[in-house]
Scaffold this motif. Structure first.
Motif, mmCIF file in Angstrom:
data_model
loop_
_atom_site.group_PDB
_atom_site.id
_atom_site.type_symbol
_atom_site.label_atom_id
_atom_site.label_comp_id
_atom_site.label_asym_id
_atom_site.label_seq_id
_atom_site.Cartn_x
_atom_site.Cartn_y
_atom_site.Cartn_z
ATOM 1 N N ASN A 36 0.838 -1.187 0.000
ATOM 2 C CA ASN A 36 0.000 0.000 0.000
ATOM 3 C C ASN A 36 0.874 1.237 0.000
ATOM 4 O O ASN A 36 1.643 1.449 0.925
ATOM 5 N N VAL A 37 0.791 2.056 -1.035
ATOM 6 C CA VAL A 37 1.579 3.288 -1.031
ATOM 7 C C VAL A 37 0.692 4.521 -1.174
ATOM 8 O O VAL A 37 1.123 5.552 -1.669
ATOM 9 N N ALA A 38 -0.555 4.403 -0.719
ATOM 10 C CA ALA A 38 -1.468 5.541 -0.813
ATOM 11 C C ALA A 38 -1.138 6.560 0.278
ATOM 12 O O ALA A 38 -1.286 6.281 1.457
ATOM 13 N N GLY A 39 -0.688 7.724 -0.127
ATOM 14 C CA GLY A 39 -0.400 8.786 0.844
ATOM 15 C C GLY A 39 0.897 8.542 1.588
ATOM 16 O O GLY A 39 1.632 7.604 1.306
#
Lengths: 431, 484
Positions: A177-180
């Motif tokens: 997960n690399v969201a934000g």
């Protein structure tokens, strides 16, 4: 919740109990007037807000196993106990993830994960007294770090109440997960100065098919570190490589002033093959330790912090691995010339050692502490003094960090906790 | 609160002269024909040329350049190789681009301690090549690893097929050298993993170039595994292949990689590279197992049996390195092969819990049907990180609109299943609108405030990651395609 008008003391509508000096905050050297026992995220929000509104300082604690880490809090009006945040919220075995509340201990979580044949990749000392919140706040680790990394490497997401009293979600529940921005990383090792963790999501791993422990007697801890480094470079795939001092090697039933203890975990075929390889490389000196694997593992895990002695100096040094054996030799010498008794054990192949200096009168301990830091810094390493004797607590900086990065860290603290409600003064630069 | 700079901010001749004084004429591009090369990255639906491209050749030149821009109040955008897939280095509200292509030195390889210090412009694969003779490798391996740079990887927290076992970029970077937007140089992290203080390194990695410009990184290297076996399993349907994935994980096997290709992709790849996949296959699973020799042999047997139990028609273990390389080429260049299926494509990067992969694939089919589009799937099944490839023809305006709608619907479905809108490509400009799907207004505000700790005036890559009023991007039709 108690009815209005009840005589029970409260903070933000949450019941409090009287604190005592022997309680979980004892090791921090401060005594709060009362401890709020939270049972939900909403409780945490209420308590943090109430403390903020009252201009009070609040220190979150689990079982109190690591309260000695950092400067003593500059102020502490209330404690917040996370022990009743005690649920394993969701174990998704097929996803190799678990979401767990902050007050659950590592032992409790391990039992829950074992039901589905899994475990967490962490083995800090005192798993019965180490909560998930404490694990994250103190960035605690044990021998397994050799093969599975640190808390930051397995943490996927956090539900946090910031010092501002607002609830924040960092990361998520999926393994990639690399969201934000990766905010969760900031909380790891923050000793409770940014927020109170309500729950966390971690990667889990399958329990090893087989595990065994071998011990290899050594003349000194430094020699054990050298041996570990060589084994690792020879491609022995160990779960951990611990260099332990005499007292501990005795507990493991080994003759010798020190020992290298090698943990092998994994598929049965690998464990047998590595075990044979190790016996060869050690010319028969490394031998499997007892069959009571659980006992051995416990003894070993505890040795990662040594036998905590009251009012001793306990420090963690991290160096480029190839420098560790030489540095430990010098440290033993430095201590000797100052008339100090020290004990050393090490996550030997990854450059991390734990040092305990026996209590002593006078300035010698402080001078050795300074030597440790400056000599480690000269090699690109760092020393964190995790427990400082009472006499030195005001003067000896546990952290030793300075410069522009501390300015940036102050900025981070202001975002999370603008009023300085949470554990004021405990962290780097007096944050 | 809108970002301060706009792309139309004037760049004075004096500023250009001053920057030329720092980087020399060879480090400056002002000709509009030449700056056009920098108008987009791998996300080709948005384009904008910078007015000025600066290519400093050292940390000092970067620092001096950023100081000049800071004083002149001109925003900038950092850029690596431009292989990003979310428009992260689009010069949206910044007229100046600062590229790292001349920061190419591998400063140090410390074999004993298994680490390397490399400058931001070093290509990912070149790190592994430089250390291979010592039996070491740099684990993160995005499919673009032959072109993408370490600096870009740090900015995006890049992944790749082998992250299932080895983790992503943040798990392999011990320290970074970061030039703050005001030109100050800071070291975050270090050469060991126990640096006191908040983990600012961890925050900056994946910050998509909004907290400063990374000039170098200290990388962790890992030993080349003693044994590696790569196998291919052919299934009649993606459901069967997904069942095999679940069975493998449930058996306690963590493969180094676990990749799934569906019917459309298998066909395209076979047409392009002729590996020998059966053309009628419903799905192909690529499983790589690594570790110590005995355990790997044991796992190969276990995985083969599990695949057969999940109705695999064929399971084949690569005989040698050549066959293994051919298999990986088929996977890593799958996007290139897609060109055979349609004039254009765009790809998404959602994540779902591993167990929900069959469900998300069903929902993707439904979206394809509803939007009258063809969607192919090639992805990291072990991580639940999907990469649906939407095929289209840019000349068909209505189809382009449906492509964008389909992308959004797929990401919403990922969030609905408890996942994320990006596993490794980043938010950039592409997925800004989806951020509120997974983060609350408080979460987003805190992110903005934390970013401001590093960049209080939004001078560094403004308009990315976080929704702001000025950050809307007009999406157009793509002109070129870049392989993943």
């Amino acid at each position: 919740m108690t009815a209005a008008g009840s005589a029970e003391p409260q903070l933000g509508g949450v019941k409090t109990v009287a604190s005592d000096a022997q309680g979980p905050l004892g090791a921090s050297g401060v005594t709060p007037s009362a401890t709020a026992v939270v049972e939900s995220a909403d409780d945490v929000v209420e308590v943090v807000r109430a403390a903020g509104a009252a201009g009070a300082a609040l220190v979150a604690t689990g079982c109190g196993a690591r309260m000695s880490v950092g400067w003593p809090p500059a102020r502490c009006d209330y404690a917040l106990s996370t022990r009743r945040l005690d649920r394993v919220l969701e174990h998704r075995a097929e996803d190799l993830t678990v979401t767990v509340e902050a007050g659950v201990t590592l032992d409790e979580l391990d039992r829950a994960l074992a039901e589905r044949g899994q475990c967490l990749p962490f083995d800090p000392a005192e798993p019965d007294r180490t909560t998930i919140g404490g694990l994250i706040a103190a960035d605690a680790c044990g021998p397994l770090r050799h093969s599975t990394g640190k808390v930051r490497d397995s943490l996927l997401g956090l539900d946090v109440v910031m010092g501002s009293g607002e609830r924040l979600r960092a990361g998520g529940k999926v393994v990639k997960n690399v969201a934000g921005y990766d905010i969760g990383k900031l909380l790891v090792g923050s000793v409770g100065t940014l927020g109170v963790v309500v729950s966390a999501t971690f990667k889990t791993r399958p329990r090893p098919q087989r595990e065994t422990i071998l011990a290899w007697p050594q003349a000194t801890v430094a020699a054990a570190i050298e041996a570990a480094f060589e084994l690792d470079r020879a491609g022995v795939g160990a779960a951990f490589l611990e260099a332990v001092p005499a007292a501990r090697s005795e507990a493991l039933g080994i003759d010798g002033a020190a020992a290298l203890v090698v943990g092998l975990q994994g598929f049965a075929a690998d464990v047998s093959a590595q075990s044979r390889r190790l016996e060869e490389l050690s010319r028969g000196q490394a031998k499997e330790v007892a069959s009571a694997a659980q006992l051995v593992a416990t003894a070993l895990r505890d040795c990662a912090v040594l036998e905590p002695e009251r009012d001793s100096l306990r420090s963690r040094v991290a160096l480029p691995p190839s420098e560790l054996a030489g540095w430990v030799d010098r440290a033993v010498g430095e201590a000797g010339t100052r008339g100090l008794a020290i004990e050393v054990c090490a996550h030997a192949a990854i450059g991390v050692a734990r040092i305990q200096v026996a209590p002593a009168e006078g300035a010698a301990t402080g001078l050795l502490a300074e030597w440790m830091r400056s000599s480690a810094r000269a090699l690109g390493g760092w020393v964190i003094h995790e427990s400082v004797p009472a006499a030195l607590r005001r003067d000896l900086d546990p952290w030793g960090q300075s410069g522009v990065v501390v300015e940036l860290m102050r900025g981070v603290k202001r975002v999370f906790d603008p009023e300085g409600v949470l554990s004021p003064g405990r962290f780097v630069g007096g944050i | 609160m809108s970002a301060t700079g706009t792309a139309t901010a004037a760049i004075s001749d004096t500023l250009i002269d001053e920057i030329r004084g720092v980087v020399g004429a060879e480090g400056l591009i002002t000709d509009p024909a030449a700056t056009r090369v920098y108008e987009c990255d791998g996300f080709v639906l948005a384009r904008k040329s910078p007015q000025l491209v600066v290519l400093p050749a050292s940390r000092e030149e970067v620092a001096a350049t950023l100081r000049l821009l800071w004083q002149a109040e001109v925003p900038f955008v950092p850029r690596g190789a431009g292989t990003g897939l979310s428009g992260g280095c689009l010069p949206l509200q910044a007229p100046v681009m600062v590229g790292t292509s001349r920061l190419r030195r591998i400063r140090e390889v410390d074999v004993a301690n298994r680490r390397a210090v490399v400058e931001a412009g070093v290509v990912n694969l070149h790190v592994t090549r430089a250390v291979a003779e010592h039996g070491l490798l740099y684990a993160p391996d995005p499919s673009s690893q032959g072109a993408c740079t370490v600096g870009g990887n740090v900015a995006e927290n890049s992944g790749g097929p082998h992250t299932l076992k080895y983790g992503v970029t943040t798990n392999h970077v011990l320290g970074i050298e970061l030039v703050l937007p005001d030109g100050r140089v800071v070291e975050l992290g270090g050469v060991v993993d126990d640096v006191p203080g908040y983990d600012l390194r961890g925050f900056a990695i994946g910050g998509e170039g909004t907290v400063g410009l990374v000039t170098a990184a200290t990388l962790r290297l890992v030993p080349v595994p003693a044994a590696v076996r790569t196998m291919m399993a052919v299934f009649g349907s993606v459901d069967d292949a997904c069942r095999a994935v679940s069975a493998i994980i449930a058996a306690g096997v963590i493969p180094a990689a676990l990749e799934l290709m569906d019917r459309l992709i298998v066909q395209a790849v076979e047409d392009a590279y002729g590996f020998g996949f059966p053309t009628g296959a419903g799905a192909v699973l690529i499983v790589e197992l690594d570790g110590l020799a005995d355990g790997v042999a044991e796992q190969v047997e276990a995985v083969e049996a599990l695949c057969r139990e999940s109705s695999a028609d064929e399971v084949r273990v690569a005989r040698d390195e050549a066959e293994r390389a051919a298999l990986w080429k088929s996977r890593k260049k799958a996007f290139g092969a897609v060109g055979r299926l349609a004039p254009n494509y765009c790809t998404q990067d959602g994540v779902v819990p591993r167990g929900s992969v069959p469900e998300i694939l069903r929902r993707i089919s439904a979206v394809a049907e509803r939007q009258r589009l063809r969607i192919a799937n090639v992805f990291h099944a072990g991580d639940g990180n999907i990469h649906p490839i939407i095929l289209f023809d840019e000349r068909d305006e209505d189809e382009v609109r449906r492509v964008l709608d389909a992308g959004r619907e797929i990401l919403e479905a990922c969030v609905d299943l408890g996942g994320s809108v990006t596993g490794e490509h980043g938010i950039g400009v592409e997925k800004i609108e989806q951020m509120p799907l997974i983060f609350s207004p408080t979460d987003l505000r805190v992110m903005a405030e934390l970013r401001a700790v590093f960049d209080p005036l939004s001078r560094c890559n403004p308009g990315k990651i976080l929704p702001t009023p000025g950050a809307c991007v007009e999406l157009g039709a793509p002109r070129r395609q870049v392989p993943l």
